[in-house]
Design a protein around this motif. Structure first.
Motif, PDB file in Angstrom:
ATOM      1  N   LEU A  52     -19.547  -8.838 -10.807  1.00  0.00           N
ATOM      2  CA  LEU A  52     -18.619  -7.527 -11.147  1.00  0.00           C
ATOM      3  C   LEU A  52     -18.603  -6.599  -9.886  1.00  0.00           C
ATOM      4  O   LEU A  52     -17.452  -6.225  -9.598  1.00  0.00           O
ATOM      5  N   PRO A  53     -19.743  -6.230  -9.295  1.00  0.00           N
ATOM      6  CA  PRO A  53     -19.600  -5.393  -8.070  1.00  0.00           C
ATOM      7  C   PRO A  53     -18.694  -5.991  -7.140  1.00  0.00           C
ATOM      8  O   PRO A  53     -17.971  -5.469  -6.374  1.00  0.00           O
ATOM      9  N   ALA A  54     -18.790  -7.352  -6.825  1.00  0.00           N
ATOM     10  CA  ALA A  54     -18.223  -7.965  -5.909  1.00  0.00           C
ATOM     11  C   ALA A  54     -16.797  -7.813  -5.980  1.00  0.00           C
ATOM     12  O   ALA A  54     -15.595  -7.779  -5.368  1.00  0.00           O
ATOM     13  N   ILE A  55     -16.306  -8.099  -7.446  1.00  0.00           N
ATOM     14  CA  ILE A  55     -14.927  -8.048  -8.053  1.00  0.00           C
ATOM     15  C   ILE A  55     -14.454  -6.550  -7.528  1.00  0.00           C
ATOM     16  O   ILE A  55     -13.114  -6.369  -7.444  1.00  0.00           O
ATOM     17  N   CYS A  56     -15.274  -5.453  -7.871  1.00  0.00           N
ATOM     18  CA  CYS A  56     -14.810  -4.239  -7.445  1.00  0.00           C
ATOM     19  C   CYS A  56     -14.074  -4.208  -5.962  1.00  0.00           C
ATOM     20  O   CYS A  56     -13.135  -3.651  -5.910  1.00  0.00           O
ATOM     21  N   LEU A  57     -14.970  -4.750  -5.084  1.00  0.00           N
ATOM     22  CA  LEU A  57     -14.216  -4.770  -3.604  1.00  0.00           C
ATOM     23  C   LEU A  57     -13.164  -5.828  -3.545  1.00  0.00           C
ATOM     24  O   LEU A  57     -12.316  -5.051  -2.863  1.00  0.00           O
ATOM     25  N   LEU A  58     -13.157  -6.758  -4.104  1.00  0.00           N
ATOM     26  CA  LEU A  58     -11.925  -7.802  -3.979  1.00  0.00           C
ATOM     27  C   LEU A  58     -10.715  -7.125  -4.624  1.00  0.00           C
ATOM     28  O   LEU A  58      -9.501  -7.421  -4.208  1.00  0.00           O
ATOM     29  N   THR A  59     -11.012  -6.539  -5.741  1.00  0.00           N
ATOM     30  CA  THR A  59      -9.622  -5.991  -6.337  1.00  0.00           C
ATOM     31  C   THR A  59      -8.977  -4.883  -5.579  1.00  0.00           C
ATOM     32  O   THR A  59      -8.019  -4.634  -5.663  1.00  0.00           O
ATOM     33  N   ALA A  60     -10.022  -3.982  -5.006  1.00  0.00           N
ATOM     34  CA  ALA A  60      -9.593  -2.938  -3.834  1.00  0.00           C
ATOM     35  C   ALA A  60      -8.456  -3.612  -2.795  1.00  0.00           C
ATOM     36  O   ALA A  60      -7.542  -3.211  -2.735  1.00  0.00           O
ATOM     37  N   PHE A  61      -9.108  -4.696  -2.295  1.00  0.00           N
ATOM     38  CA  PHE A  61      -8.175  -5.224  -1.124  1.00  0.00           C
ATOM     39  C   PHE A  61      -6.791  -5.583  -1.812  1.00  0.00           C
ATOM     40  O   PHE A  61      -5.912  -5.513  -1.061  1.00  0.00           O
ATOM     41  N   ALA A  62      -7.062  -6.417  -2.932  1.00  0.00           N
ATOM     42  CA  ALA A  62      -5.683  -6.908  -3.442  1.00  0.00           C
ATOM     43  C   ALA A  62      -4.753  -5.910  -3.894  1.00  0.00           C
ATOM     44  O   ALA A  62      -3.570  -5.876  -3.622  1.00  0.00           O
ATOM     45  N   ILE A  63      -5.183  -4.708  -4.144  1.00  0.00           N
ATOM     46  CA  ILE A  63      -4.408  -3.474  -4.796  1.00  0.00           C
ATOM     47  C   ILE A  63      -3.852  -2.859  -3.511  1.00  0.00           C
ATOM     48  O   ILE A  63      -2.692  -2.502  -3.436  1.00  0.00           O
ATOM     49  N   GLN A  64      -4.531  -2.729  -2.572  1.00  0.00           N
ATOM     50  CA  GLN A  64      -3.977  -2.246  -1.066  1.00  0.00           C
ATOM     51  C   GLN A  64      -3.063  -3.068  -0.607  1.00  0.00           C
ATOM     52  O   GLN A  64      -1.936  -2.510  -0.418  1.00  0.00           O
ATOM     53  N   GLY A  65      -3.323  -4.566  -0.716  1.00  0.00           N
ATOM     54  CA  GLY A  65      -1.971  -5.348  -0.238  1.00  0.00           C
ATOM     55  C   GLY A  65      -0.740  -5.019  -1.204  1.00  0.00           C
ATOM     56  O   GLY A  65       0.460  -4.928  -0.451  1.00  0.00           O
ATOM     57  N   THR A  66      -1.149  -4.969  -2.348  1.00  0.00           N
ATOM     58  CA  THR A  66       0.250  -4.839  -3.139  1.00  0.00           C
ATOM     59  C   THR A  66       0.737  -3.494  -3.132  1.00  0.00           C
ATOM     60  O   THR A  66       2.058  -3.572  -3.026  1.00  0.00           O
ATOM     61  N   GLY A  67      -0.102  -2.407  -3.013  1.00  0.00           N
ATOM     62  CA  GLY A  67       0.615  -1.373  -2.534  1.00  0.00           C
ATOM     63  C   GLY A  67       1.331  -1.140  -1.563  1.00  0.00           C
ATOM     64  O   GLY A  67       2.386  -0.594  -1.304  1.00  0.00           O
ATOM     65  N   TYR A  68       0.862  -1.918  -0.279  1.00  0.00           N
ATOM     66  CA  TYR A  68       1.692  -1.939   0.607  1.00  0.00           C
ATOM     67  C   TYR A  68       2.780  -2.674   0.584  1.00  0.00           C
ATOM     68  O   TYR A  68       3.992  -2.085   1.222  1.00  0.00           O
ATOM     69  N   LEU A  69       3.053  -3.691   0.350  1.00  0.00           N
ATOM     70  CA  LEU A  69       4.297  -4.341  -0.045  1.00  0.00           C
ATOM     71  C   LEU A  69       5.211  -3.571  -0.981  1.00  0.00           C
ATOM     72  O   LEU A  69       6.441  -3.534  -0.664  1.00  0.00           O
ATOM     73  N   ILE A  70       4.664  -3.047  -1.839  1.00  0.00           N
ATOM     74  CA  ILE A  70       5.576  -2.022  -2.860  1.00  0.00           C
ATOM     75  C   ILE A  70       6.193  -0.945  -1.734  1.00  0.00           C
ATOM     76  O   ILE A  70       7.463  -0.727  -2.102  1.00  0.00           O
ATOM     77  N   THR A  71       5.466  -0.144  -1.278  1.00  0.00           N
ATOM     78  CA  THR A  71       5.889   0.825  -0.322  1.00  0.00           C
ATOM     79  C   THR A  71       6.735   0.386   0.877  1.00  0.00           C
ATOM     80  O   THR A  71       7.757   0.709   0.935  1.00  0.00           O
ATOM     81  N   VAL A  72       6.803  -0.933   1.500  1.00  0.00           N
ATOM     82  CA  VAL A  72       7.629  -1.340   2.280  1.00  0.00           C
ATOM     83  C   VAL A  72       8.873  -1.948   1.779  1.00  0.00           C
ATOM     84  O   VAL A  72       9.818  -1.655   2.369  1.00  0.00           O
ATOM     85  N   ASN A  73       8.883  -2.507   0.487  1.00  0.00           N
ATOM     86  CA  ASN A  73       9.950  -2.771   0.025  1.00  0.00           C
ATOM     87  C   ASN A  73      10.784  -1.399  -0.543  1.00  0.00           C
ATOM     88  O   ASN A  73      12.045  -1.464  -0.555  1.00  0.00           O
ATOM     89  N   ARG A  74      10.178  -0.422  -0.992  1.00  0.00           N
ATOM     90  CA  ARG A  74      10.788   0.941  -1.182  1.00  0.00           C
ATOM     91  C   ARG A  74      11.440   1.519  -0.100  1.00  0.00           C
ATOM     92  O   ARG A  74      12.716   1.722  -0.110  1.00  0.00           O
ATOM     93  N   GLU A  75      10.808   1.352   1.120  1.00  0.00           N
ATOM     94  CA  GLU A  75      11.394   1.883   2.297  1.00  0.00           C
ATOM     95  C   GLU A  75      12.652   1.131   2.858  1.00  0.00           C
ATOM     96  O   GLU A  75      13.561   1.423   3.500  1.00  0.00           O
ATOM     97  N   LEU A  76      12.492  -0.327   2.512  1.00  0.00           N
ATOM     98  CA  LEU A  76      13.564  -1.180   2.849  1.00  0.00           C
ATOM     99  C   LEU A  76      14.700  -0.682   2.041  1.00  0.00           C
ATOM    100  O   LEU A  76      15.923  -0.870   2.531  1.00  0.00           O
ATOM    101  N   GLN A  77      14.462  -0.632   0.706  1.00  0.00           N
ATOM    102  CA  GLN A  77      15.642  -0.153  -0.178  1.00  0.00           C
ATOM    103  C   GLN A  77      16.268   0.955   0.395  1.00  0.00           C
ATOM    104  O   GLN A  77      17.333   1.325   0.336  1.00  0.00           O
ATOM    105  N   GLU A  78      15.483   2.239   0.667  1.00  0.00           N
ATOM    106  CA  GLU A  78      15.827   3.360   0.953  1.00  0.00           C
ATOM    107  C   GLU A  78      16.576   3.242   2.201  1.00  0.00           C
ATOM    108  O   GLU A  78      17.688   3.818   2.655  1.00  0.00           O
ATOM    109  N   ALA A  79      16.227   2.422   3.257  1.00  0.00           N
ATOM    110  CA  ALA A  79      16.739   2.112   4.331  1.00  0.00           C
ATOM    111  C   ALA A  79      18.437   1.544   4.357  1.00  0.00           C
ATOM    112  O   ALA A  79      19.327   1.960   4.816  1.00  0.00           O
ATOM    113  N   ARG A  80      18.348   0.315   3.280  1.00  0.00           N
ATOM    114  CA  ARG A  80      19.642  -0.162   2.880  1.00  0.00           C
ATOM    115  C   ARG A  80      20.763   1.048   2.241  1.00  0.00           C
ATOM    116  O   ARG A  80      21.943   0.897   2.739  1.00  0.00           O
ATOM    117  N   GLU A  81      20.214   1.898   1.446  1.00  0.00           N
ATOM    118  CA  GLU A  81      21.009   2.752   0.780  1.00  0.00           C
ATOM    119  C   GLU A  81      21.392   3.680   1.965  1.00  0.00           C
ATOM    120  O   GLU A  81      22.567   4.113   2.045  1.00  0.00           O
TER     121      GLU A  81
END
Length: 369
Positions: free
Chosen positions: A132-161
């Motif tokens: 379980l402690p290892a999953i704590c670290l792996l989950t943080a990596f996964a969420i950071q990557g997901t958050g980055y993709l969401i942020t980039v997607n939102r910025e691209l949408q704002e740029a298109r608008e």
């Protein structure tokens, strides 16, 4: 991100609640006082709801949120109070930290959550849950990557608008410029001929009638041109503008000298120089008091050069040079010519009068057309 989008994001996180299998099984199978079971159950439900509210902020501006602190306190209390099976709640603390905390705080918080998870497991003597402690670290990596993709997607949408808004603004400016160029010329001609007809009416009714017929024709032509401009089909040509200039200037009693021939030009250059002729004619009729206008057009295969000179006063009332006063159409002409990589110069001529010169590269005009 609106409220509905945030809750859709929270629903996306629901499948990750599978790690609550361990505390749920422990709650059902471990003998505890009823009060303790109620506290554990209510605490688990409260923790889950707060976690979903926090994770819904993934991709939003980061900060230390009160609901994150509440969720972390609940997870720590449940894990310490009810043993190793509940230590997996620190996985959600790691995920929430990676989702909402400022970047510099993410990994200290994740490591602290993993350390608390490990400590509870070791103290409780449950080596089977050491993953379980290892999953704590792996989950943080996964969420950071997901958050980055969401942020980039939102910025691209704002740029298109933003690009769409900019395109609309540019089209509005182009349309306003076209209407100014169309109506400024036509209305000047109508005003001039109407004034002439009014003066002729008492002394020469036949000539006055002819002038009013010209007014009617000019009004009909202006209406047709505006309709074409609104439909997006209007394209001025240099030859057409020169013919209109001859009619307008001659009708105003101004002598005009035109080029012997109009060379075949690329569409972009032809249209731009046509607008230059129109604006120059309008300025002569409105401001110059000129008696002679000369329009010259040359091209050498590389550039086309149009020059309009008159023998007028070179300015408007008050001493302002024509084309520099507020609302002047010369600004629009500079935009048209500049868009093709050309140059536009206007000002008093060395020999007296006023001079307007436009130079357009034919290669650029061919590409842009």
């Amino acid at each position: 991100m609106d409220r509905s989008s945030r809750w859709q994001q929270a629903l996306w996180a629901v499948p990750w609640l599978l790690f609550q299998f361990f505390p749920v099984v422990d709650l059902v199978t471990t003998e505890r006082p009823v009060a303790a079971r109620w506290v554990a159950g209510i605490g688990l439900v409260a923790f889950t709801l707060v976690y979903l509210a926090v994770i819904a902020q993934l991709g939003r501006p980061r900060g230390l949120r009160p609901d994150f602190l509440v969720m972390t306190a609940l997870a720590a209390a449940l894990a310490i109070g009810f043993g190793p099976s509940w230590s997996g709640l620190m996985i959600y603390v790691s995920a929430a930290a990676a989702a909402v905390l400022p970047w510099r705080w993410v990994w200290p918080a994740v490591v602290a959550a993993a350390a608390l998870c490990l400590a509870v497991i070791l103290v409780g003597g449950a080596p089977g849950l050491l993953f379980l402690p290892a999953i704590c670290l792996l989950t943080a990596f996964a969420i950071q990557g997901t958050g980055y993709l969401i942020t980039v997607n939102r910025e691209l949408q704002e740029a298109r608008e933003e690009l769409a808004r900019h395109a609309v603004a540019e089209e509005r400016l182009r349309f306003a410029r076209d209407l100014h160029d169309l109506l400024g010329h036509s209305l000047s001609l109508i005003a001039l001929k109407s004034e002439l007809a009014r003066r002729l009416a008492p002394v020469d009714a036949v000539r006055a009638g002819a002038e009013m017929a010209d007014v009617e024709d000019a009004a009909r032509q202006a209406l047709a041109e505006v309709r074409e401009a609104v439909s997006g089909y209007r394209q001025v040509t240099c030859g057409q503008a020169l013919a209109e200039a001859r009619a307008a200037l001659t009708g105003a009693g101004i002598a005009v000298a035109l080029p012997d021939r109009v060379p075949v030009l690329p569409v972009g250059a032809d249209a731009a120089l046509g607008w230059v002729v129109r604006e120059a004619t309008t300025n002569v009729l409105r401001h110059s008091g000129a008696g002679q206008v000369t329009i010259a057009l040359t091209e050498d295969g590389d550039r086309a050069v149009l020059t309009v000179t008159d023998d007028g006063g070179g300015g408007v009332p008050g001493g302002t040079v024509r084309g520099t006063s507020p609302g002047s159409g010369l600004a629009g002409l500079r935009e048209r010519v500049g868009a093709l990589g050309g140059e536009l110069a206007a000002g008093p001529d060395d020999g007296g009068g006023y001079r307007l010169r436009a130079s357009v590269p034919l290669t650029s005009a061919t590409v842009d057309a």
